[in-house]
Design a protein around this motif. Structure first.
Motif, PDB file in Angstrom:
ATOM      1  N   GLY A  91      20.837  44.448  45.875  1.00 55.10           N
ATOM      2  CA  GLY A  91      20.026  44.689  44.692  1.00 55.10           C
ATOM      3  C   GLY A  91      18.612  44.162  44.720  1.00 55.10           C
ATOM      4  N   PHE A  92      17.970  44.081  45.864  1.00 52.30           N
ATOM      5  CA  PHE A  92      16.568  43.676  45.868  1.00 52.30           C
ATOM      6  C   PHE A  92      15.752  44.695  45.062  1.00 52.30           C
ATOM      7  N   THR A  93      14.849  44.211  44.247  1.00 55.98           N
ATOM      8  CA  THR A  93      14.041  45.087  43.397  1.00 55.98           C
ATOM      9  C   THR A  93      12.938  45.788  44.178  1.00 55.98           C
ATOM     10  N   HIS A  94      12.311  45.070  45.091  1.00 52.37           N
ATOM     11  CA  HIS A  94      11.171  45.603  45.834  1.00 52.37           C
ATOM     12  C   HIS A  94      11.572  45.837  47.287  1.00 52.37           C
ATOM     13  N   VAL A  95      11.868  47.101  47.602  1.00 54.07           N
ATOM     14  CA  VAL A  95      12.310  47.470  48.952  1.00 54.07           C
ATOM     15  C   VAL A  95      11.548  48.712  49.390  1.00 54.07           C
ATOM     16  N   LEU A  96      11.004  48.655  50.596  1.00 53.65           N
ATOM     17  CA  LEU A  96      10.405  49.825  51.233  1.00 53.65           C
ATOM     18  C   LEU A  96      11.267  50.143  52.439  1.00 53.65           C
ATOM     19  N   ARG A  97      11.805  51.347  52.473  1.00 56.10           N
ATOM     20  CA  ARG A  97      12.662  51.761  53.588  1.00 56.10           C
ATOM     21  C   ARG A  97      11.892  52.732  54.483  1.00 56.10           C
TER      22      ARG A  97
END
Length: 167
Positions: free
Chosen positions: A57-63
């Motif tokens: 549940g990380f809020t800030h994720v760039l995949r």
């Protein structure tokens, strides 16, 4: 839990005294075991053939998905040449820069992971250190993919742009 991961988790709980963000490169398996602190943003890098990392549940994720190939190296092996179609692009560099520039002030750490935590993630960490002054441990980033660093810092064009130039 391995000592290195324990040390990293300790650093994530302690923001820097000067207010600068820190950047940490990790393996996928270590990133998947991190505590989901609201002060952490994650840049998740996987190979094109791999499924997304399980980051909870990380809020800030760039995949992102790109192959680990040093595409600016003039002496590419046949295996590396086969991967070049999936190499890092200028568009991905822009996405990373836009992502970190839009992070809220409460983000004190950016964790970058790739499969092994040595090449692609280290390259992004080196670039964030150079571009934004993020705290990093350069001795742990020595295997950074040089082509990714050069494209991130604007010292070279991504592989897609190189192909367009060579008509």
């Amino acid at each position: 839990m391995p000592q290195r991961l324990q040390d990293i988790i300790g650093k994530l709980y302690k923001p820097s005294l000067d207010g600068a963000r820190q950047v940490i490169a990790l393996s996928r398996s270590d990133a998947e075991r991190l505590p989901q602190l609201p002060s952490i943003a994650v840049i998740s890098i996987v190979a094109p053939e791999r499924p997304p990392a399980n980051l909870g549940g990380f809020t800030h994720v760039l995949r992102l998905s790109f192959a680990d190939v040093d595409f600016l190296n003039p002496n590419l092996s046949a295996r590396a040449k086969a991967k070049i179609v999936h190499a890092f692009t200028e568009e991905q560099a822009l996405a990373i820069r836009s992502f970190v520039e839009s992070l809220p002030d409460e983000i004190t750490s950016v964790v970058v992971h790739c499969e092994g935590g040595y090449s692609r993630s280290c390259a992004i960490a080196v670039a964030l250190h150079r571009l934004y002054g993020y705290h990093a441990e350069p001795q742990l980033l020595s295997q950074a993919n040089p082509s990714v660093v050069r494209v991130m810092t604007g010292d070279a064009r991504g592989h897609h742009k190189l192909r367009k130039v060579r008509h």
